[in-house]
Design a protein around this motif. Sequence first.
Motif, PDB file in Angstrom:
ATOM      1  N   LEU A 153      -6.592   6.201  -5.011  1.00 53.30           N
ATOM      2  CA  LEU A 153      -6.031   5.595  -6.145  1.00 53.30           C
ATOM      3  C   LEU A 153      -4.632   5.590  -6.201  1.00 53.30           C
ATOM      4  CD1 LEU A 153      -7.049   3.867  -8.413  1.00 53.30           C
ATOM      5  CD2 LEU A 153      -7.823   5.538  -9.837  1.00 53.30           C
ATOM      6  N   LEU A 154      -4.410   7.134  -6.013  1.00 55.32           N
ATOM      7  CA  LEU A 154      -2.816   7.313  -6.247  1.00 55.32           C
ATOM      8  C   LEU A 154      -1.944   6.439  -5.230  1.00 55.32           C
ATOM      9  CD1 LEU A 154      -3.238  11.264  -6.589  1.00 55.32           C
ATOM     10  CD2 LEU A 154      -2.177   9.558  -8.318  1.00 55.32           C
ATOM     11  N   GLU A 155      -2.621   6.125  -4.035  1.00 56.61           N
ATOM     12  CA  GLU A 155      -1.660   5.612  -3.115  1.00 56.61           C
ATOM     13  C   GLU A 155      -1.846   4.080  -3.601  1.00 56.61           C
ATOM     14  OE1 GLU A 155      -2.012   4.365   1.556  1.00 56.61           O
ATOM     15  OE2 GLU A 155      -3.775   5.004   0.684  1.00 56.61           O
ATOM     16  N   ARG A 156      -2.686   3.715  -4.018  1.00 58.72           N
ATOM     17  CA  ARG A 156      -3.013   2.397  -4.297  1.00 58.72           C
ATOM     18  C   ARG A 156      -2.051   2.116  -5.424  1.00 58.72           C
ATOM     19  NH1 ARG A 156      -4.629  -0.378  -8.309  1.00 58.72           N
ATOM     20  NH2 ARG A 156      -6.093  -2.326  -8.256  1.00 58.72           N
ATOM     21  N   ASN A 157      -1.823   2.830  -6.602  1.00 56.73           N
ATOM     22  CA  ASN A 157      -0.905   2.496  -7.658  1.00 56.73           C
ATOM     23  C   ASN A 157       0.607   3.148  -7.508  1.00 56.73           C
ATOM     24  OD1 ASN A 157      -3.246   1.747  -8.950  1.00 56.73           O
ATOM     25  ND2 ASN A 157      -3.648   3.698 -10.257  1.00 56.73           N
ATOM     26  N   LYS A 158       0.962   3.673  -6.438  1.00 59.50           N
ATOM     27  CA  LYS A 158       2.063   4.237  -6.237  1.00 59.50           C
ATOM     28  C   LYS A 158       3.366   3.509  -6.439  1.00 59.50           C
ATOM     29  CE  LYS A 158       4.879   6.874  -2.819  1.00 59.50           C
ATOM     30  NZ  LYS A 158       5.960   5.964  -2.539  1.00 59.50           N
ATOM     31  N   ASN A 159       3.380   2.286  -5.801  1.00 56.02           N
ATOM     32  CA  ASN A 159       4.359   1.144  -6.085  1.00 56.02           C
ATOM     33  C   ASN A 159       4.366   0.636  -7.509  1.00 56.02           C
ATOM     34  OD1 ASN A 159       5.207   1.513  -3.355  1.00 56.02           O
ATOM     35  ND2 ASN A 159       3.893  -0.258  -2.819  1.00 56.02           N
ATOM     36  N   PHE A 255       3.843  -8.248  -2.602  1.00 56.71           N
ATOM     37  CA  PHE A 255       2.415  -8.912  -2.453  1.00 56.71           C
ATOM     38  C   PHE A 255       1.650  -8.659  -1.438  1.00 56.71           C
ATOM     39  CE2 PHE A 255       3.506 -11.354  -6.405  1.00 56.71           C
ATOM     40  CZ  PHE A 255       1.927 -11.861  -6.608  1.00 56.71           C
ATOM     41  N   GLU A 256       2.238  -8.466  -0.197  1.00 56.36           N
ATOM     42  CA  GLU A 256       1.401  -8.196   1.063  1.00 56.36           C
ATOM     43  C   GLU A 256       1.057  -6.852   0.929  1.00 56.36           C
ATOM     44  OE1 GLU A 256       2.627 -10.816   5.012  1.00 56.36           O
ATOM     45  OE2 GLU A 256       4.206  -9.564   3.996  1.00 56.36           O
ATOM     46  N   THR A 257       1.834  -5.834   0.628  1.00 54.17           N
ATOM     47  CA  THR A 257       1.615  -4.562   0.703  1.00 54.17           C
ATOM     48  C   THR A 257       0.349  -4.180  -0.509  1.00 54.17           C
ATOM     49  OG1 THR A 257       3.812  -3.720   0.962  1.00 54.17           O
ATOM     50  CG2 THR A 257       2.420  -2.146   0.116  1.00 54.17           C
ATOM     51  N   SER A 258       0.422  -5.013  -1.725  1.00 56.28           N
ATOM     52  CA  SER A 258      -0.326  -4.644  -2.893  1.00 56.28           C
ATOM     53  C   SER A 258      -1.775  -5.306  -2.320  1.00 56.28           C
ATOM     54  CB  SER A 258       0.174  -5.477  -4.049  1.00 56.28           C
ATOM     55  OG  SER A 258       1.145  -4.823  -4.613  1.00 56.28           O
ATOM     56  N   VAL A 259      -1.949  -6.350  -1.486  1.00 55.41           N
ATOM     57  CA  VAL A 259      -3.023  -6.987  -0.899  1.00 55.41           C
ATOM     58  C   VAL A 259      -3.722  -5.803   0.108  1.00 55.41           C
ATOM     59  CG1 VAL A 259      -4.094  -8.504   0.675  1.00 55.41           C
ATOM     60  CG2 VAL A 259      -2.693  -9.413  -1.334  1.00 55.41           C
ATOM     61  N   GLU A 260      -3.092  -5.370   0.850  1.00 57.41           N
ATOM     62  CA  GLU A 260      -3.437  -4.446   1.786  1.00 57.41           C
ATOM     63  C   GLU A 260      -3.785  -3.008   0.870  1.00 57.41           C
ATOM     64  OE1 GLU A 260      -0.040  -3.490   4.190  1.00 57.41           O
ATOM     65  OE2 GLU A 260      -0.119  -5.667   5.079  1.00 57.41           O
ATOM     66  N   LEU A 261      -3.310  -2.618   0.300  1.00 58.52           N
ATOM     67  CA  LEU A 261      -3.893  -1.506  -0.577  1.00 58.52           C
ATOM     68  C   LEU A 261      -5.026  -1.948  -1.794  1.00 58.52           C
ATOM     69  CD1 LEU A 261      -0.342   0.127  -1.926  1.00 58.52           C
ATOM     70  CD2 LEU A 261      -2.290   1.003  -0.133  1.00 58.52           C
ATOM     71  N   GLU A 262      -5.045  -3.170  -2.024  1.00 57.89           N
ATOM     72  CA  GLU A 262      -6.472  -3.333  -2.903  1.00 57.89           C
ATOM     73  C   GLU A 262      -7.451  -3.419  -1.913  1.00 57.89           C
ATOM     74  OE1 GLU A 262      -8.241  -4.200  -6.399  1.00 57.89           O
ATOM     75  OE2 GLU A 262      -6.146  -3.595  -5.894  1.00 57.89           O
ATOM     76  N   MET A 263      -7.228  -4.066  -0.654  1.00 57.99           N
ATOM     77  CA  MET A 263      -8.537  -4.179   0.268  1.00 57.99           C
ATOM     78  C   MET A 263      -9.051  -2.664   0.695  1.00 57.99           C
ATOM     79  SD  MET A 263      -7.936  -7.415   2.732  1.00 57.99           S
ATOM     80  CE  MET A 263      -6.299  -6.629   3.451  1.00 57.99           C
ATOM     81  N   LYS A 264      -7.972  -1.738   0.943  1.00 62.45           N
ATOM     82  CA  LYS A 264      -8.224  -0.412   1.130  1.00 62.45           C
ATOM     83  C   LYS A 264      -9.024   0.162   0.054  1.00 62.45           C
ATOM     84  CE  LYS A 264      -6.362   4.048   2.515  1.00 62.45           C
ATOM     85  NZ  LYS A 264      -5.153   4.813   3.093  1.00 62.45           N
TER      86      LYS A 264
END
Length: 347
Positions: A153-159, A255-264
């Motif tokens: 969750l920390l990685e997902r929210n970092k940006n 957006f691309e990075t956020s999609v990748e993190l959301e899928m993870k």
Amino acid sequence: MSESLLSKAKTLEPLYPNKSTGLFGGKSSGILNWNDIAYPHWYKMYKRLIGNYWQADEINMSSDIKQFSQLTREEQDAYLKIIGLLSTLDAPQTRTALLLSLYATDPSVQSIMAVIAQQEAVHNESYSYVLSSVVSLDQQNKTFQLGRQDSVLLERNKNLVEQYNAFVEEPSMENILKTMVYTSLLEGMFFYSGFAFFYHLARHNKMVGTSTMISYINRDELEHGRFIAELFRATLAENPEYNTSEFTDWVYTHFETSVELEMKWSTYALDEVEGIDLEEMEGYIKYRANKMLRMMGLSELYPEHVDNPMKWIRAYVDNFDGTKTDFFEQKSRQYTKTSDLNGFDDL
């Protein structure tokens, strides 16, 4: 790029006109006449937002209280993880909406953002409410620690955290635009795999009270996302020097990075939940990203995901197309007001 920082909008300045000369960095008296604003159709957005009024403790949780212990361990874990995620996003969103309004020099934007901030506060309260209905105080506190301690969750929210804090430290036009990009992601994509999980439970007649509350949150977020996307486009139109290929590339990259993190994150939270199709969820996340990009005036990143692969979700919440609430929601999704006892009198 190097640029000067914006000052907070004056509260009242009688020498300036009532109709603002700019959304940010403009001039306005601070007096709001809804019949004389720079973007007249935003009054309709304001009316839709205030028409969505609801309160968390008016949603009947009595069946959820009984059902939570009957969920599988995987469903319980996902339930708590996703509530932890949603609370991590909605709490700072209240403040971010207020911060944007402090620098907005259009009083109509200030008023709309005030309503959005209030609704985000209700959303955050609702997560405390549902958790207090189904788990102990100790488990509630552990769930609300996830945003500080869970590595995925920390990685997902970092940006998002970095951009929101950059706006606080340097309130420039560029940071305002970038913050609106992340607010659009938050309102239009970050929540949605979590929402889908609760709707998945409701499809199987599980935790219907929680899913009803989520549908009200979802409806609010659709309106928030719609307005933020319009505010972004209007701000960019008023400040064309920022409408560059470099900035567009920044938006697409994030957006691309956020999609990748959301899928993870979705895989991490939902992988073991029976009946969840992670491939379908991936398509849904990309569909949501495309939807927000189009609303922001940009091209789709995922042309193979222009249609919603999880159309059954429409039974639970209004969609972006302005379609009226469907028959299923009218008949089945209206929340039932309960007493202050939170439904315990039904046990």
